[in-house]
Motif scaffolding. Structure first.
Motif, PDB file in Angstrom:
ATOM      1  N   ARG A   1      20.550 -15.420 -13.954  1.00  6.83           N
ATOM      2  CA  ARG A   1      20.607 -16.241 -12.744  1.00  6.83           C
ATOM      3  C   ARG A   1      20.490 -15.381 -11.490  1.00  6.83           C
ATOM      4  O   ARG A   1      19.855 -15.775 -10.512  1.00  6.83           O
ATOM      5  N   MET A   2      21.088 -14.206 -11.517  1.00  8.85           N
ATOM      6  CA  MET A   2      21.007 -13.316 -10.359  1.00  8.85           C
ATOM      7  C   MET A   2      19.611 -12.735 -10.172  1.00  8.85           C
ATOM      8  O   MET A   2      19.225 -12.378  -9.055  1.00  8.85           O
TER       9      MET A   2
ATOM     10  N   SER B   1      15.841 -14.202  -7.684  1.00 12.39           N
ATOM     11  CA  SER B   1      15.317 -13.900  -6.352  1.00 12.39           C
ATOM     12  C   SER B   1      16.279 -12.958  -5.637  1.00 12.39           C
ATOM     13  O   SER B   1      17.432 -12.799  -6.056  1.00 12.39           O
TER      14      SER B   1
ATOM     15  N   THR C   1      19.483 -15.018  -4.898  1.00 17.20           N
ATOM     16  CA  THR C   1      20.429 -15.216  -5.999  1.00 17.20           C
ATOM     17  C   THR C   1      21.130 -13.901  -6.333  1.00 17.20           C
ATOM     18  O   THR C   1      22.305 -13.896  -6.716  1.00 17.20           O
TER      19      THR C   1
ATOM     20  N   ARG D   1      23.890 -13.518  -3.808  1.00 16.41           N
ATOM     21  CA  ARG D   1      25.021 -14.397  -4.106  1.00 16.41           C
ATOM     22  C   ARG D   1      25.985 -13.762  -5.104  1.00 16.41           C
ATOM     23  O   ARG D   1      27.185 -14.036  -5.065  1.00 16.41           O
TER      24      ARG D   1
ATOM     25  N   SER E   1      23.004 -13.719   4.875  1.00 21.07           N
ATOM     26  CA  SER E   1      22.526 -14.758   3.953  1.00 21.07           C
ATOM     27  C   SER E   1      21.491 -15.658   4.615  1.00 21.07           C
ATOM     28  O   SER E   1      20.546 -16.115   3.965  1.00 21.07           O
TER      29      SER E   1
ATOM     30  N   CYS F   1      17.885 -15.937   3.050  1.00 20.15           N
ATOM     31  CA  CYS F   1      17.445 -17.292   2.711  1.00 20.15           C
ATOM     32  C   CYS F   1      16.135 -17.618   3.420  1.00 20.15           C
ATOM     33  O   CYS F   1      15.217 -18.198   2.829  1.00 20.15           O
TER      34      CYS F   1
ATOM     35  N   VAL G   1      26.500 -18.824  -9.821  1.00 17.59           N
ATOM     36  CA  VAL G   1      25.628 -17.674 -10.069  1.00 17.59           C
ATOM     37  C   VAL G   1      26.487 -16.424 -10.197  1.00 17.59           C
ATOM     38  O   VAL G   1      26.632 -15.858 -11.272  1.00 17.59           O
TER      39      VAL G   1
ATOM     40  N   ASP H   1      17.012 -23.731  -1.342  1.00 14.93           N
ATOM     41  CA  ASP H   1      15.766 -23.132  -1.820  1.00 14.93           C
ATOM     42  C   ASP H   1      14.535 -23.770  -1.184  1.00 14.93           C
ATOM     43  O   ASP H   1      13.418 -23.285  -1.385  1.00 14.93           O
TER      44      ASP H   1
END
Length: 481
Positions: free
Chosen positions: A80-81, A84, A87, A90, A156, A160, A312, A406
Motif C-alpha cells: 500500500r505504501m 505513490s 502513500t 502517509r 502533504s 498531494c 496505509v 487522489d
C-alpha cells in the motif's frame, strides 16, 4: 508509559524541549513570549530543510517500526505504501518526525496530532447527529511543537498536489493558503473567550458554502460529495457490507487479509481462550467509559469479532472489529478496536503521562477534536505473542466520510487544505498558548512563504526516500504482497 509499549532504538537526536515553556498568566506576557520565541526559531528558519550529518537511514527506521507489528501483514503494508510518493508519505511519519527533530523549534507546546497529513482529516457524525469536519486520526497524538503538525500538513498538500499533476504555481498557492488560514485562525481563536474557542467546530452543512470555491458560477463539489457519502455510512450500512446472518447471529464475512473472522484465525491454538480474552477486552473497555456511555453500551449484545486491516501506515497494527445488536439484528452497532503503541513524538519530546497508549490516544482525541465519538474508550488485550497490547475503541462507521484526495483538482486542493488548517489551528488553540503562537507568527506572510519553501524541499526528500524504498522492493530486500 505503558508496559505494553515497544521502543525504538535511541535517537541520535537530542530530545526536543517542550516541557520548559512557561505559560504567562496575562495576555501581554504571552504575546511577548511568542515574539521572543523568534530568537530561538526565526520565521525564515522554517524555510530550510537539508539532510543533517548522521541522519538515520529512512528505510531502517521504517523497518524498525515494522518489527513490532503483525509480521504477516508487513508485505501488505509495504504494498500500500509503494503505490505513490503520497502513500509512502502517509506511512512514514516516524521518518519525518526524526527529521523535524533536527530543525529549529519554537518550544511552544500543544497537544499535537502527530500525523496531521491532509488524508487524516474527514467527516463524521457528532453526538448531536450533525456532520462535522475535523481531524480523524490520533494514533500519534502527544505533546510536541505546534509547528511540526503544520509542517506535516503543508508537505502533504505539496505531495498531494504533485501526485494529482496540479501545476506547480497552483500547488504553492494551496500551501500558502493553507498556512495563511492557520495563521489567521490561530489569531482569531486567540482573541476569543476561551470557552467560545473551545466550542467552535466546522459544521459541514454550514461551512461548505464558505470553503468551497465558486469558479465560473459553479461550486467545487468535492467536499459536498464526500458529505453525501458520509450520510450513508452508518451502523446499518456497515453491518450489511461486512456481516451476514448465520446460526441466529450476525457473523462477519470472510475477506482475508482485510477481514478475518475470529473462527478462521490462525496462530491461536485455542480459539475459545481467544474469545475469553476478547470478552475481557470488552469489559475493560466498558470501565473506561463514563457512566452514561456505559448505559448505552450495555444495551447491546455481542455477536461476533474479526481481525481487520486498516489504513496505509497503520497496516500491521493489530485491529479488531466487532458487531453488536440492541433490539434485534436490525439494530446493529459496529465497534473497532485498534492497537495503540508509542507515539513517534514520545521518542523525541518525552514520554506520555498516561498509563496506557490507548488512554493516550483517547484523551488526546478528546482534547483535540471538536466533538468525539460517545463510545470512545480504551482497553488492553493479550496478543497472539503473549504480550499485553493497548487498544483504543470507537464506532467503526458513524457517518464517517473521507475526501477523495487522489482526484483533487487545484481548486479542491486549496479548499480542502484551508479546512484542514482551520481544524489544526482550532486543535492548537484548545490545547496550547494561542496568544503566544499568534504573536510568534505575526501579521505578515513571512512564515507562510517559509513553510511553502520547506514543503517543496521536504517533498523532494520524500521522493528520494520513496525511490530507495521502491528499489529495495524491486530487489527483494523488502517484502511486498
Amino acid at each position: 508509559m505503558s508496559e505494553a509499549a515497544d521502543h525504538l532504538s535511541p535517537s541520535a537526536n537530542p530530545p526536543v524541549d517542550v516541557s520548559s515553556w512557561e505559560r504567562k498568566s496575562e495576555p501581554r506576557g504571552r504575546s511577548r513570549a511568542g515574539i521572543a520565541a523568534r530568537a530561538k526559531a526565526p520565521l525564515e528558519s522554517h524555510a530550510v530543510w537539508q539532510v543533517q550529518s548522521g541522519r538515520r537511514e529512512a528505510i531502517g527506521l521504517l523497518e524498525e517500526q515494522s518489527a513490532i507489528r503483525v509480521p504477516d501483514l508487513i508485505p501488505l503494508r509495504y504494498k500500500r505504501m509503494s503505490a505513490s510518493p503520497f502513500t509512502f508519505y502517509r506511512g512514514t511519519v516516524l521518518i519525518m518526525t526524526n527529521d523535524l527533530a533536527t530543525t529549529p523549534v519554537t518550544g511552544i507546546p500543544v497537544q499535537c496530532v502527530g500525523d496531521a497529513h491532509i488524508g487524516n482529516f474527514g467527516i463524521f457524525r457528532s453526538p448531536s447527529a450533525r456532520l462535522v469536519f475535523d481531524i480523524n486520526d490520533f494514533d500519534e497524538t502527544a505533546t510536541g511543537p505546534w509547528e511540526w503538525d503544520l509542517k506535516r500538513l503543508a508537505v502533504s498538500v505539496e505531495i498531494c498536489g504533485r501526485a494529482n499533476k496540479i501545476k506547480e504555481k497552483d500547488i504553492r498557492a494551496a500551501v500558502l493558503q493553507c498556512t495563511r488560514e492557520y495563521r489567521e485562525r490561530i489569531k482569531w481563536f486567540s482573541e476569543m473567550d476561551y470557552l467560545d474557542a473551545w466550542y467552535e467546530h466546522l459544521d459541514v452543512e454550514e461551512t461548505l458554502d464558505r470553503f468551497e470555491t465558486n469558479a465560473g458560477g459553479k461550486r467545487n463539489g468535492t467536499l459536498r460529495q464526500a458529505a453525501m457519502k458520509a450520510l450513508l455510512k452508518d451502523n446499518d450500512a456497515a453491518a450489511a457490507k461486512l456481516c451476514r446472518f448465520k446460526d441466529g447471529k450476525l457473523r462477519f464475512r470472510s475477506n482475508p487479509p482485510e477481514l478475518v473472522p475470529i473462527n478462521e484465525l490462525g496462530g491461536y491454538a485455542d480459539l475459545d481462550a481467544l474469545q475469553a480474552r476478547l470478552d475481557t477486552l470488552f469489559e475493560n473497555y466498558r470501565h473506561s467509559l463514563y457512566e452514561d456511555r456505559r448505559w448505552v453500551f450495555d444495551h447491546f449484545r455481542y455477536q461476533d469479532a474479526a481481525r481487520k486491516v486498516v489504513g496505509v501506515g497503520s497496516v500491521g497494527q493489530r485491529a479488531w472489529a466487532s458487531v453488536w445488536i440492541a433490539r434485534d439484528i436490525n439494530d446493529p452497532m459496529m465497534i473497532q478496536m485498534k492497537e495503540a503503541t508509542y507515539s513517534v513524538l514520545e521518542h523525541y519530546c518525552g514520554a506520555s503521562p498516561y498509563a496506557t497508549h490507548g488512554e493516550r490516544v483517547v484523551q488526546g482525541q478528546k482534547l483535540i477534536q471538536s466533538t468525539a465519538d460517545v463510545l470512545l474508550g480504551w482497553t488492553s488485550f493479550l496478543a497472539e505473542d503473549g504480550k499485553k497490547r493497548d487498544y483504543y475503541v470507537r464506532q467503526l462507521w458513524n457517518g464517517k466520510g473521507s475526501i477523495d484526495i487522489d482526484n483533487l483538482n487545484a481548486t479542491a486542493l486549496s479548499d480542502l487544505s484551508r479546512m484542514c488548517a482551520w481544524c489544526l489551528a482550532h486543535a492548537h488553540a484548545r490545547t496550547g498558548d494561542s496568544i503566544a503562537i499568534a504573536n510568534y507568527l505575526g501579521g505578515s506572510d513571512e512564515f507562510d512563504q517559509a513553510i511553502a519553501s520547506f514543503a517543496v524541499s521536504y517533498a523532494e526528500q520524500n521522493d528520494e526516500d520513496y525511490a530507495v524504498f521502491k528499489k529495495m522492493i524491486k530487489k527483494g530486500e523488502l517484502p511486498c504482497a
